[in-house]
Scaffold this motif. Structure first.
Motif, mmCIF file in Angstrom:
data_model
loop_
_atom_site.group_PDB
_atom_site.id
_atom_site.type_symbol
_atom_site.label_atom_id
_atom_site.label_comp_id
_atom_site.label_asym_id
_atom_site.label_seq_id
_atom_site.Cartn_x
_atom_site.Cartn_y
_atom_site.Cartn_z
ATOM 1 N N ARG A 134 39.868 59.140 41.490
ATOM 2 C CA ARG A 134 40.932 58.546 40.770
ATOM 3 C C ARG A 134 40.872 57.039 40.655
ATOM 4 N NH1 ARG A 134 45.682 59.467 44.495
ATOM 5 N NH2 ARG A 134 44.089 59.382 46.023
ATOM 6 N N ILE A 135 39.607 56.928 40.056
ATOM 7 C CA ILE A 135 39.028 55.436 40.170
ATOM 8 C C ILE A 135 39.773 54.761 39.089
ATOM 9 C CG2 ILE A 135 36.997 53.843 39.671
ATOM 10 C CD1 ILE A 135 35.300 56.331 40.725
ATOM 11 N N GLY A 136 40.049 53.487 39.488
ATOM 12 C CA GLY A 136 40.842 52.520 38.230
ATOM 13 C C GLY A 136 40.328 51.138 38.209
ATOM 14 N N TYR A 137 41.032 50.353 37.523
ATOM 15 C CA TYR A 137 40.339 48.883 37.320
ATOM 16 C C TYR A 137 41.526 47.910 37.047
ATOM 17 C CZ TYR A 137 38.073 44.794 35.345
ATOM 18 O OH TYR A 137 37.797 43.486 35.285
ATOM 19 N N SER A 138 41.481 47.161 38.047
ATOM 20 C CA SER A 138 42.619 46.017 37.994
ATOM 21 C C SER A 138 41.979 44.526 37.251
ATOM 22 C CB SER A 138 42.863 45.608 39.371
ATOM 23 O OG SER A 138 41.631 45.129 40.125
ATOM 24 N N GLY A 181 47.534 55.638 51.739
ATOM 25 C CA GLY A 181 48.375 54.549 52.036
ATOM 26 C C GLY A 181 47.585 52.966 51.916
ATOM 27 N N ASN A 182 46.833 53.058 51.194
ATOM 28 C CA ASN A 182 46.022 51.671 50.912
ATOM 29 C C ASN A 182 45.197 51.641 49.491
ATOM 30 O OD1 ASN A 182 44.869 48.940 51.438
ATOM 31 N ND2 ASN A 182 44.907 49.468 53.698
ATOM 32 N N LEU A 183 44.702 50.578 49.049
ATOM 33 C CA LEU A 183 43.857 50.563 48.034
ATOM 34 C C LEU A 183 42.612 49.746 48.419
ATOM 35 C CD1 LEU A 183 46.524 49.581 45.162
ATOM 36 C CD2 LEU A 183 45.196 51.751 45.602
ATOM 37 N N TYR A 184 41.771 49.980 47.962
ATOM 38 C CA TYR A 184 40.197 49.422 48.096
ATOM 39 C C TYR A 184 39.788 48.817 46.841
ATOM 40 C CZ TYR A 184 35.300 48.227 48.347
ATOM 41 O OH TYR A 184 34.012 47.759 48.216
ATOM 42 N N GLY A 185 39.567 47.580 46.812
ATOM 43 C CA GLY A 185 39.186 46.931 45.434
ATOM 44 C C GLY A 185 37.605 46.290 45.489
ATOM 45 N N SER A 187 35.092 43.822 44.038
ATOM 46 C CA SER A 187 34.935 42.898 42.686
ATOM 47 C C SER A 187 33.842 42.881 41.920
ATOM 48 C CB SER A 187 35.144 41.329 43.443
ATOM 49 O OG SER A 187 35.228 40.317 42.677
ATOM 50 N N LEU A 188 34.123 42.765 40.698
ATOM 51 C CA LEU A 188 33.078 42.460 39.648
ATOM 52 C C LEU A 188 32.502 41.041 39.794
ATOM 53 C CD1 LEU A 188 34.334 45.156 38.770
ATOM 54 C CD2 LEU A 188 33.908 44.625 36.491
ATOM 55 N N SER A 189 33.266 39.905 40.221
ATOM 56 C CA SER A 189 32.714 38.558 40.325
ATOM 57 C C SER A 189 31.892 38.495 41.480
ATOM 58 C CB SER A 189 34.213 37.803 40.324
ATOM 59 O OG SER A 189 33.741 36.348 40.485
ATOM 60 N N VAL A 190 31.005 37.745 41.265
ATOM 61 C CA VAL A 190 30.263 37.235 42.243
ATOM 62 C C VAL A 190 30.746 36.150 43.125
ATOM 63 C CG1 VAL A 190 28.056 38.093 41.295
ATOM 64 C CG2 VAL A 190 28.788 35.771 40.978
ATOM 65 N N THR A 191 31.681 35.569 42.636
ATOM 66 C CA THR A 191 32.269 34.406 43.275
ATOM 67 C C THR A 191 33.415 34.761 44.393
ATOM 68 O OG1 THR A 191 33.713 33.836 41.522
ATOM 69 C CG2 THR A 191 31.756 32.809 41.581
ATOM 70 N N ALA A 192 34.016 36.018 44.053
ATOM 71 C CA ALA A 192 35.199 36.551 44.845
ATOM 72 C C ALA A 192 34.461 37.245 46.060
ATOM 73 C CB ALA A 192 36.091 37.297 44.113
ATOM 74 N N PRO A 193 35.438 36.995 47.050
ATOM 75 C CA PRO A 193 35.085 38.281 48.054
ATOM 76 C C PRO A 193 34.966 39.605 47.613
ATOM 77 C CG PRO A 193 36.891 36.730 48.785
ATOM 78 C CD PRO A 193 36.694 36.452 47.271
ATOM 79 N N PRO A 194 33.766 40.306 48.068
ATOM 80 C CA PRO A 194 33.540 41.590 47.424
ATOM 81 C C PRO A 194 34.688 42.762 47.735
ATOM 82 C CG PRO A 194 31.909 41.202 49.073
ATOM 83 C CD PRO A 194 32.649 39.947 49.090
ATOM 84 N N HIS A 195 35.088 42.755 48.936
ATOM 85 C CA HIS A 195 35.926 43.912 49.141
ATOM 86 C C HIS A 195 37.329 43.294 49.518
ATOM 87 C CE1 HIS A 195 31.958 45.729 49.974
ATOM 88 N NE2 HIS A 195 31.855 44.767 50.967
ATOM 89 N N ARG A 196 38.387 44.420 49.102
ATOM 90 C CA ARG A 196 39.705 43.792 49.339
ATOM 91 C C ARG A 196 40.446 45.250 49.649
ATOM 92 N NH1 ARG A 196 42.954 38.936 46.990
ATOM 93 N NH2 ARG A 196 44.665 39.255 48.194
ATOM 94 N N PHE A 197 41.463 45.153 50.706
ATOM 95 C CA PHE A 197 42.279 46.015 51.094
ATOM 96 C C PHE A 197 43.741 45.607 50.908
ATOM 97 C CE2 PHE A 197 38.427 47.581 53.031
ATOM 98 C CZ PHE A 197 38.123 48.759 52.555
ATOM 99 N N LEU A 198 44.701 46.297 51.107
ATOM 100 C CA LEU A 198 45.880 45.773 51.287
ATOM 101 C C LEU A 198 46.183 45.705 52.702
ATOM 102 C CD1 LEU A 198 47.895 48.446 49.107
ATOM 103 C CD2 LEU A 198 47.537 46.087 48.465
ATOM 104 N N PRO A 199 47.277 44.973 53.136
ATOM 105 C CA PRO A 199 47.411 44.375 54.569
ATOM 106 C C PRO A 199 48.056 45.628 55.377
ATOM 107 C CG PRO A 199 48.869 43.312 53.261
ATOM 108 C CD PRO A 199 48.077 43.855 52.328
#
Length: 323
Positions: A134-138, A181-185, A187-199
């Motif tokens: 169920r891969i998506g894009y933000s 119960g969460n989302l993993y994102g 990043s496509l950008s090299v300047t942003a932190p590569p990994h992101r989860f909800l808190p």
């Protein structure tokens, strides 16, 4: 929080529902609708965990602990009372919101060529795999408007971590994978932190229900590692989203005798190998048969396949896996 508010929370989240959502299964029924099963709070080898669904209470005859759903959340997630209450509130309200969010991001994926190109670069090329995960894009800048239009208040989006305090989309230019119960994102950008989860809690092992009956399980660190292995035909693969397992993930791996292949990253600094060695020792203490897969130096399963590796070569790595 008032006593009335706590009672309402316990009415809204029944203990049995919460236990089953965390992989607990009764071993046998007892009189008056009560259930007995293995205790999820300690290494239980014969059923000692009593659940009374009508009263929404539990008691373990093995470790001597008992209580309601809040007490269980405290013990299971190793939290203090206020944090356990907050976690339960979040658990109760997240599923519908995350379902809508994941659906919106899935709609965006094929509307943005940069997202599809990134997936291709990471070896994700099968439509079946994209549907399975169920891969998506933000893209950023549009989720808030979509969700508020559906009736979700801005405060709920902030509390979930989908929108920043300033009101902007928290996930921007990220490939998104829905979790439990969460989302993993990513990043496509090299300047942003590569990994992101909800808190909120990371949750259990990825797609665990689909592999838990397997006598052999391949455990990898990342979702892109999982993706290429599943795409190559290894359907007994799961992912811990990092090389340090949380309590629930560890218990899931140990829920029955099995062989666990640890396909952790062959990091140049040795961190993946050290984590695999440590986990292997802990799993063996629980009676698991553990094999460490030796990937080429500097590679993880994803880069192994992206750089030209195939299913037959990875199968040989499994067969050569060491104790």
């Amino acid at each position: 929080m008032s006593r009335q508010a706590l009672d309402e929370l316990k009415q809204q989240i029944r203990l049995l529902e919460y236990l089953q959502a965390h992989d607990w299964q009764p071993a046998r029924p007892l009189s008056r609708g009560r259930l007995m099963g293995l205790c999820p709070l300690h290494a239980d080898h014969k059923p000692s965990f009593l659940v009374d669904p009508s009263k929404s209470l539990f008691y373990c005859y093995g470790c001597g602990r008992g209580g309601d759903v809040i007490r269980f959340a405290e013990l299971y997630h190793e939290l203090k009372f206020p944090q356990a209450v907050a976690l339960l509130h979040q658990w109760r309200g997240l599923p519908p919101l995350l379902h809508e969010t994941a659906g919106f991001y899935r709609m965006q994926l094929h509307r943005h060529t940069e997202a599809v190109a990134y997936l291709y670069q990471r070896g994700v090329r099968s439509p079946e795999l994209i549907e399975h995960m169920r891969i998506g894009y933000s893209p950023g800048g549009c989720l808030r408007g979509w969700l508020t239009q559906l009736g979700y208040p801005l405060q709920a989006l902030r509390q979930a971590g989908l929108v920043t305090g300033a009101g902007y989309d928290a996930y921007t230019r990220r490939i998104v994978f829905p979790l439990e119960g969460n989302l993993y994102g990513r990043s496509l950008s090299v300047t942003a932190p590569p990994h992101r989860f909800l808190p909120s809690a990371k949750g259990g092992l990825y797609a665990w229900e689909q592999v838990r009956q397997s006598p052999e399980v391949i455990l990898v660190e990342g979702l892109f590692d999982y993706a290429v292995l599943w795409q190559a035909g290894f359907r007994n693969v799961t992912c811990s989203m990092g090389n340090h397992l949380n309590v629930r993930q560890y218990r899931q791996l140990c829920d029955r005798p099995r062989t666990v292949y640890l396909g952790f990253d062959a990091d140049t600094n040795g961190s993946g190998q050290q984590a695999a060695q440590s986990l292997a020792c802990r799993l063996r203490e629980q009676g698991m048969n553990v094999r460490r897969v030796s990937l080429p130096d500097g590679h993880d399963p994803n880069s192994f396949f992206v750089s030209g590796g195939n299913a037959q070569e990875f199968q040989r790595l499994l067969e050569q896996a060491c104790l």
